[in-house]
Write an enzyme that holds these catalytic residues in place. Structure first.
Site, PDB file in Angstrom:
ATOM      1  N   ASP A  16       0.815  -1.144  -0.177  1.00  0.00           N
ATOM      2  CA  ASP A  16      -0.029   0.040   0.305  1.00  0.00           C
ATOM      3  C   ASP A  16       0.966   1.064   0.054  1.00  0.00           C
ATOM      4  O   ASP A  16       0.878   2.061   0.841  1.00  0.00           O
ATOM      5  CB  ASP A  16      -0.940   0.056   1.263  1.00  0.00           C
ATOM      6  CG  ASP A  16      -0.188   0.138   2.615  1.00  0.00           C
ATOM      7  OD1 ASP A  16       0.963  -0.274   2.633  1.00  0.00           O
ATOM      8  OD2 ASP A  16      -0.774   0.558   3.527  1.00  0.00           O
ATOM      9  N   ASP A  21       6.946   0.979   1.733  1.00  0.00           N
ATOM     10  CA  ASP A  21       6.452   0.105   0.701  1.00  0.00           C
ATOM     11  C   ASP A  21       7.263   0.130  -0.640  1.00  0.00           C
ATOM     12  O   ASP A  21       7.625  -0.672  -1.107  1.00  0.00           O
ATOM     13  CB  ASP A  21       4.863   0.046   0.364  1.00  0.00           C
ATOM     14  CG  ASP A  21       3.999  -0.053   1.561  1.00  0.00           C
ATOM     15  OD1 ASP A  21       3.559  -1.100   1.788  1.00  0.00           O
ATOM     16  OD2 ASP A  21       3.836   0.921   2.284  1.00  0.00           O
ATOM     17  N   ASN A  45      -2.279   2.943   3.445  1.00  0.00           N
ATOM     18  CA  ASN A  45      -1.743   4.209   3.859  1.00  0.00           C
ATOM     19  C   ASN A  45      -2.449   5.329   3.167  1.00  0.00           C
ATOM     20  O   ASN A  45      -2.701   6.498   3.662  1.00  0.00           O
ATOM     21  CB  ASN A  45      -0.683   4.023   3.363  1.00  0.00           C
ATOM     22  CG  ASN A  45       0.683   3.508   4.224  1.00  0.00           C
ATOM     23  OD1 ASN A  45       0.366   3.403   5.265  1.00  0.00           O
ATOM     24  ND2 ASN A  45       1.557   2.966   3.739  1.00  0.00           N
ATOM     25  N   THR A 130       2.905  -5.919   2.766  1.00  0.00           N
ATOM     26  CA  THR A 130       3.492  -4.829   3.497  1.00  0.00           C
ATOM     27  C   THR A 130       2.311  -3.831   3.954  1.00  0.00           C
ATOM     28  O   THR A 130       2.521  -2.568   4.020  1.00  0.00           O
ATOM     29  CB  THR A 130       4.557  -4.178   2.811  1.00  0.00           C
ATOM     30  OG1 THR A 130       4.185  -3.787   1.554  1.00  0.00           O
ATOM     31  CG2 THR A 130       5.883  -5.032   2.535  1.00  0.00           C
ATOM     32  N   PHE A 172      -0.304  -0.296  12.633  1.00  0.00           N
ATOM     33  CA  PHE A 172      -1.224   0.281  11.594  1.00  0.00           C
ATOM     34  C   PHE A 172      -1.592  -0.788  10.625  1.00  0.00           C
ATOM     35  O   PHE A 172      -2.821  -0.767  10.547  1.00  0.00           O
ATOM     36  CB  PHE A 172      -0.608   1.445  10.897  1.00  0.00           C
ATOM     37  CG  PHE A 172      -1.489   1.917   9.778  1.00  0.00           C
ATOM     38  CD1 PHE A 172      -2.488   2.842  10.196  1.00  0.00           C
ATOM     39  CD2 PHE A 172      -1.300   1.543   8.500  1.00  0.00           C
ATOM     40  CE1 PHE A 172      -3.355   3.583   9.056  1.00  0.00           C
ATOM     41  CE2 PHE A 172      -1.987   2.161   7.538  1.00  0.00           C
ATOM     42  CZ  PHE A 172      -3.096   2.884   7.864  1.00  0.00           C
ATOM     43  N   ASN A 173      -0.938  -1.506  10.361  1.00  0.00           N
ATOM     44  CA  ASN A 173      -1.494  -2.524   9.084  1.00  0.00           C
ATOM     45  C   ASN A 173      -2.607  -3.499   9.972  1.00  0.00           C
ATOM     46  O   ASN A 173      -3.612  -3.735   9.055  1.00  0.00           O
ATOM     47  CB  ASN A 173      -0.376  -3.291   8.608  1.00  0.00           C
ATOM     48  CG  ASN A 173       0.589  -2.584   7.834  1.00  0.00           C
ATOM     49  OD1 ASN A 173       0.367  -1.578   7.114  1.00  0.00           O
ATOM     50  ND2 ASN A 173       1.740  -2.950   7.427  1.00  0.00           N
ATOM     51  N   HIS A 247      10.109   0.031   7.987  1.00  0.00           N
ATOM     52  CA  HIS A 247       9.221  -0.976   8.333  1.00  0.00           C
ATOM     53  C   HIS A 247       9.131  -1.941   7.272  1.00  0.00           C
ATOM     54  O   HIS A 247       9.614  -3.228   7.306  1.00  0.00           O
ATOM     55  CB  HIS A 247       7.717  -0.536   8.587  1.00  0.00           C
ATOM     56  CG  HIS A 247       7.671   0.227   9.787  1.00  0.00           C
ATOM     57  ND1 HIS A 247       7.852   0.137  11.097  1.00  0.00           N
ATOM     58  CD2 HIS A 247       7.187   1.691   9.417  1.00  0.00           C
ATOM     59  CE1 HIS A 247       7.346   1.373  11.643  1.00  0.00           C
ATOM     60  NE2 HIS A 247       7.214   2.205  10.943  1.00  0.00           N
ATOM     61  N   ASP A 248       8.524  -1.720   6.090  1.00  0.00           N
ATOM     62  CA  ASP A 248       8.311  -2.721   5.203  1.00  0.00           C
ATOM     63  C   ASP A 248       9.575  -3.278   4.489  1.00  0.00           C
ATOM     64  O   ASP A 248       9.545  -4.383   4.255  1.00  0.00           O
ATOM     65  CB  ASP A 248       7.517  -2.207   4.237  1.00  0.00           C
ATOM     66  CG  ASP A 248       6.079  -1.743   4.612  1.00  0.00           C
ATOM     67  OD1 ASP A 248       5.711  -2.171   5.519  1.00  0.00           O
ATOM     68  OD2 ASP A 248       5.414  -0.729   3.940  1.00  0.00           O
TER      69      ASP A 248
HETATM   70  C1  BDR Z   1       3.104   0.175   8.500  1.00  0.00           C
HETATM   71  O1  BDR Z   1       2.152   1.142   8.326  1.00  0.00           O
HETATM   72  C2  BDR Z   1       2.295   1.914   7.302  1.00  0.00           C
HETATM   73  O2  BDR Z   1       2.112   3.182   7.416  1.00  0.00           O
HETATM   74  C3  BDR Z   1       3.673   1.439   6.625  1.00  0.00           C
HETATM   75  O3  BDR Z   1       3.862   1.573   5.275  1.00  0.00           O
HETATM   76  C4  BDR Z   1       4.055   0.046   7.224  1.00  0.00           C
HETATM   77  O4  BDR Z   1       3.388  -0.928   6.472  1.00  0.00           O
HETATM   78  C5  BDR Z   1       3.819   0.467  10.053  1.00  0.00           C
HETATM   79  O5  BDR Z   1       3.196   0.566  10.749  1.00  0.00           O
HETATM   80 CA    CA Z   2       2.878  -0.320   4.049  1.00  0.00          CA
END
Ligand code: BDR
Ligand code: CA
Length: 318
Positions: A16, A21, A45, A130, A172-173, A247-248
């Protein structure tokens, strides 16, 4: 050099984009150890049209318009869509004027494209997720036999062991689509998780972002702008960061060089009904239940090596 065809890992990236990502996609394209079969996009996102367009803009930047791409879910399975504009901007990929794509997505939905790629592959494929797990969950529900036959593992960024970045204990994801995550985690395909515990160690420091300015190819220049934007959200001292958590890209880095990470196997499940904890990943670190150890959880990373890998990948576009 060439790693040899038998060594390459086939993957489908469900994402996303999203700054991190986009970096994960760049790493996958740059690595001779990874064959990126297809890209699918989820709402997360940003809204689904924006994340699809962003993924296409990245493929164009990377010179890989040949990789098939399809848009996926428009909403999570149960919850209304919530996006992360404050992190990734209005476009979902603010900070650099990326080229607009001059090609089309394939005329399939995300899960149809995943099915097509799996059917066409004679060897197992890794699904890398991701973003929110909506597409992955839908795929497993619509094509369970194909998934069991052809997906060897699902490597995802999401969740945390005792941390949160959207709510006190919710990442978040998983926050966006907890019901989808629950389907994926309980399906039975081996999982590899990049939780906040490791991704918050995977920071690119401010001077390292500044150094990207010296990478003169268009991909390096784009990521200099993108990461400079992404870093700003993470400057709030409450996080205690010295840069931006990537993160991703941990998912792709693990596929390329697993030695870079410390991992532990455990059961991971998702809370979907908690008053304060809907979307919390429940990680059975001390094996307090007899539930299967369905997940290899990344808990530590060699940050220096991770940043080196990213720099090398960006230079490969020289
Ligand atoms: C995740 O949330 C998104 O904002 C980032 O792309 C990542 O996948 C981090 O919490
Ligand atoms: Ca992401």
């Amino acid at each position: 050099g060439k790693a040899g065809k038998f060594m390459t890992k086939k993957i489908i990236l469900d994402c996303d984009p999203g700054h991190d990502d986009a970096l994960a996609m760049m790493l996958a394209v740059a690595s001779p150890k990874i064959e990126l079969l297809a890209v699918t996009t989820s709402a997360g996102n940003q809204t689904p049209d924006k994340t699809l367009n962003n993924a296409m803009r990245m493929l164009k930047l990377l010179g890989r318009e040949d990789i098939p791409i399809a848009g996926g879910n428009r909403t999570p399975l149960v919850k209304p869509l919530e996006t992360a504009g404050e992190v990734h901007g209005e476009s979902g990929l603010d900070g650099y004027p990326l080229p607009e794509p001059d090609f089309q997505p394939v005329d399939l939905t995300a899960i149809e494209l995943i099915a097509k790629m799996l059917n066409e592959s004679s060897t197992p494929v890794t699904l890398v997720v991701t973003g929110p797990m909506t597409n992955a969950a839908l795929f497993l529900r619509v094509y369970p036999e194909l998934a069991k036959a052809k997906i060897d593992q699902i490597v995802y960024m999401g969740g945390a062991m005792g941390l949160g970045n959207w709510q006190p204990s919710v990442e978040f994801n998983i926050f966006v689509d907890p019901e989808a995550a629950k389907i994926v985690m309980n399906f039975g395909i081996p999982l590899v998780m990049a939780p906040l515990n490791v991704t918050h160690q995977a920071q690119i420091l401010k001077p390292e972002i500044e150094a990207l300015k010296q990478i003169k190819n268009p991909v390096g220049q784009a990521f200099y702008g993108l990461l400079s934007f992404f870093e700003r959200y993470h400057e709030n001292p409450k996080w205690g960061f010295q840069g931006a958590p990537l993160h991703d890209p941990c998912t792709i880095a693990w596929l390329i060089e697993p030695e870079m990470f410390q991992t532990e196997k455990m059961n991971v499940d998702v809370e979907t009904t908690g008053e304060l904890t809907r979307g919390e990943t429940v990680c059975d670190y001390y094996q307090l239940t007899s539930k299967p150890q369905n997940t290899e959880v990344m808990l530590g990373i060699n940050r220096q090596r991770f940043i080196e890998m990213i720099m090398e990948a960006l230079h490969s576009f020289d």
